[in-house]
Design a protein around this motif. Sequence first.
Motif, mmCIF file in Angstrom:
data_model
loop_
_atom_site.group_PDB
_atom_site.id
_atom_site.type_symbol
_atom_site.label_atom_id
_atom_site.label_comp_id
_atom_site.label_asym_id
_atom_site.label_seq_id
_atom_site.Cartn_x
_atom_site.Cartn_y
_atom_site.Cartn_z
ATOM 1 N N HIS A 24 4.865 5.094 2.787
ATOM 2 C CA HIS A 24 4.600 6.424 3.133
ATOM 3 C C HIS A 24 5.412 7.526 2.383
ATOM 4 O O HIS A 24 6.503 7.519 2.649
ATOM 5 C CB HIS A 24 4.331 6.903 4.431
ATOM 6 C CG HIS A 24 3.205 6.087 5.455
ATOM 7 N ND1 HIS A 24 1.930 6.017 5.692
ATOM 8 C CD2 HIS A 24 3.449 4.601 5.843
ATOM 9 C CE1 HIS A 24 1.396 5.285 6.163
ATOM 10 N NE2 HIS A 24 2.276 4.190 6.275
ATOM 11 N N ARG B 96 0.907 -0.955 -0.127
ATOM 12 C CA ARG B 96 0.220 0.083 0.050
ATOM 13 C C ARG B 96 0.924 1.070 0.078
ATOM 14 O O ARG B 96 1.616 1.647 0.936
ATOM 15 C CB ARG B 96 -1.023 -0.087 1.306
ATOM 16 C CG ARG B 96 -1.910 -1.086 1.292
ATOM 17 C CD ARG B 96 -2.939 -0.778 1.940
ATOM 18 N NE ARG B 96 -2.499 -0.506 3.601
ATOM 19 C CZ ARG B 96 -3.223 0.158 4.541
ATOM 20 N NH1 ARG B 96 -4.393 0.466 4.480
ATOM 21 N NH2 ARG B 96 -2.409 0.242 5.782
ATOM 22 N N GLU C 83 3.751 -1.305 3.557
ATOM 23 C CA GLU C 83 3.193 0.101 3.420
ATOM 24 C C GLU C 83 4.537 1.034 3.087
ATOM 25 O O GLU C 83 5.681 0.652 3.334
ATOM 26 C CB GLU C 83 2.639 0.490 4.642
ATOM 27 C CG GLU C 83 1.164 0.100 4.722
ATOM 28 C CD GLU C 83 0.615 0.670 6.035
ATOM 29 O OE1 GLU C 83 1.060 1.727 6.662
ATOM 30 O OE2 GLU C 83 -0.665 0.301 6.397
#
Length: 380
Positions: free
Chosen positions: A293, A254, A291
Motif C-alpha cells: 500500500h 498487489r 500486498e
Amino acid sequence: MTTPRWTIRLRLTMLFGALFLAAGAALLFVTYLLVVHALPGLDVDPPSPPAIEVQGGLPAPEVPAPDTDLQRRLAEQRAEDLRQFRVASGIGLVLMAFVSAGLAWLMAGRVLRPLRAMAVTANDISSRSLHQRLAMKGPRDEIKDLADTFDGLLARLEHAFEAQRRFVANASHELRSPLTFERSLLEVALSDPDPAALRAACERLLVNNEHQETIIEALLTLARSQRGLERREPVDLAAVAETVVRTAEPRDLRVLTDLTPTVTAGDAPLIERLIKNLVDNAIRHNVDNGEVHIWAGQSNSRPSIRVTNTGPIIPPNQVDDLLQPFRRLDTTRIQNQYGVGLGLSIVAAITTAHNATLTTTPNPTGGLTVLVEFARPSPL
C-alpha cells in the motif's frame, strides 16, 4: 615576546577586585558625607541665656560673650579629623583592594577547578578512547550541566564512530567478495579452453559486475544524502510515487495506491530515490500473493509518504536494525539475494537531509509500515 594570556581566572579576579573597589569607594564616600554633614552639621543653636529678672533696682548681671578662639580651635580640630579620616579611609581601601584581589584569585581558581579538570580529561580523549567520560560530581549547577552535555556529546560521537567502523567493514566485505568471486571465475575460465564455458563465465561476470555497480551506486547515494542538500525545489510526492510504481516490478503482489497531490521542498532525485527504495523494499521483503500500500498526502499537516507491506513478522526490538547498513532482522549480514542491504539506510539518510521525520512501525500481522513526514513548505 609573548603577550600575556588573559585567562578567565585573571579576568574574574580583575572584575571582582574592581567591583569591590567601586563598592568600597562608594561606601566610604557615603560615610564621609554622613560625618561631614549629618553628625556635626545639625546646626543646633547654642541655648539662649536664661532670662534674669531684675529686682530691687539692681543692675542685671553681664552674660559672657562666646569664646571665638575656642570655636576656631574646634573647627580646626574637626577639619584635621576629617583629613585623617580621608587618609585612613584611602589607605584602608587600597589595602582591602589588594586583599580582595587575592581572595578573588583564590575563589576564582576554586570555582574554575572543575573546568580545568574537564579540559585535562577532554584533552586526553581521542578517537580511540571515546568511551571515557568526564563523570563530573557535585551539585546540579551550570558546570555540572556543561559536563553532562559534554558526556552526551562523547556518547553520540562514540556511537557515530562505531557505526562508521561497522559500515566501512561491511562495505569493504561487500566490495571484496565480488572481486574474489570474479578472480576465481576468471581463473577457472582461463584453465578451460572450451568457448561455451568461457561464455558462461563472462555472463556470470556481467551479472556480478551489475551487482557491484548497484552497491557502489547505493554507497554514493548514501554519502551524498549524508552530506546534506545542495538545492531545494518543489517536488510532488504523489507524482514521484506514481512514476516509481509504474516502473516497479511487483511480481505476484498487489500494489494499491492512494495518492493525493502533495508538494514539498527538497532534492528531487534524492526524494525519488527515497520513494523507490521504500517501494522496492516493500516488494522484496514480502510474502507470496501479498500486498503493498502506497499513500501520499498530509499527515499532521505535513507532506508525507507512507508505504505499508505484508511480510514476515518483525520483532519491535529489531526495527532499528533495519535502518543500519548491511543488516537484516537477525542482525547478521544481509545476503545478495535480499539486496545490497542499504535500502532503508539510504531512506534514513535522505530523511535526515530533508529535516523530515521517519517512523517505522511493524504490523501486527507481519510486514512493516514506513512513514516519512517532510517539513511544512515555507510560504513564498
